[in-house]
Design an enzyme around this catalytic site. Sequence first.
Site, PDB file in Angstrom:
ATOM      1  N   HIS A  43      50.970  19.581 -56.756  1.00  0.00           N
ATOM      2  CA  HIS A  43      51.234  18.198 -56.350  1.00  0.00           C
ATOM      3  C   HIS A  43      51.606  17.317 -57.537  1.00  0.00           C
ATOM      4  CE1 HIS A  43      48.943  18.382 -52.235  1.00  0.00           C
ATOM      5  NE2 HIS A  43      50.038  19.113 -52.277  1.00  0.00           N
ATOM      6  N   ARG A  99      56.484  24.560 -52.079  1.00  0.00           N
ATOM      7  CA  ARG A  99      55.644  24.331 -50.896  1.00  0.00           C
ATOM      8  C   ARG A  99      55.920  25.360 -49.802  1.00  0.00           C
ATOM      9  NH1 ARG A  99      55.992  20.562 -46.242  1.00  0.00           N
ATOM     10  NH2 ARG A  99      53.877  19.865 -45.698  1.00  0.00           N
TER      11      ARG A  99
END
Length: 331
Positions: free
Chosen positions: A197, A66
Amino acid sequence: MAKFINFCVFLSLLTLAPLCFSMENNGGPLYPSFYDHSCPRLQEIVWSVVANAVAKEPRMAASLLRLHFHDCFVKGCDASVLLDSSGTIVSEKRSNPNRNSARGFEVIDAIKAAVEKECPGTVSCADILTLAARDSTLLAGGPNWVVPLGRRDSIDASLSGSNNNIPAPNNTFQTILTKFKLKGLDIVDLVALSGAHTIGDSRCTSFRQRLYNQSGNGQPDNTLNQAYAAQLRTRCPQSGGDQNLFVLDFVTPAKFDNNYYKNILAFKGLLNSDQVLLTQNAEAAKLVKLYADNIEIFFQHFANSMVKMGNITPKTGSSGEIRKICRRVNH
């Protein structure tokens, strides 16, 4: 011995990927062998530190991945996200997408310290962050790819860019696609990269709006499976609990696979930005179904899109600098 075997697997996977390519940008080429002579043990060092961090805390794989996303979407892949506030610099860590959620900075610090000891003043924090993202994906069971190298570090940050350019969990599909297109990425990149994700967590505050509508009558978003919504509401109330964590993929939360897309097809995408891939664009919906059916194609597209994202306006040549410490500029 286990660490040695893991690294041997890592090296063998590298040999399966093409080594003779470069990515062009305005400042010059990025290429995988950039540090072969100046810091030949670079990738071994990065792998070792990331592997140790992920072994201690599996969630760290998602956090490092991320960080790379949140770096590249602001000013290009230049490690601006790593800078602390100082002097005229206002840290991107204070932005809405990063505040109370961006993490993994200590792992990058540890990698940088080890690399500086091995080959001082040679390797950029931007390249370290890019390699760490690839290694995190691989350690979680995801695909491998060869990372073009040669980025340099920025000497400033952009709080406004971090607030405005990074796709938000409650954005519409078109808003997210526009943010991708502004960075030279297309709809395939959007759907494939959203597959990150498949690992990691999200906070209650990032999806609460899907559980409680504006009138406050407790009815969930009609694109969210109601049984799943009821389960989420037990730990994500209408008020309070903002920082409560929920896995993004409830089936295999620590494994990089394609269950993320299968969850979306079952209307169990945690974030609005996940579910809109199915409900707001026909082309994106086809890709969701494709990746849910074929993990090999997902892995291939994800790897290709990660290389493409890693080439968003990097600094090369004489631009920027090679920071000695990733949290601050040299001067």
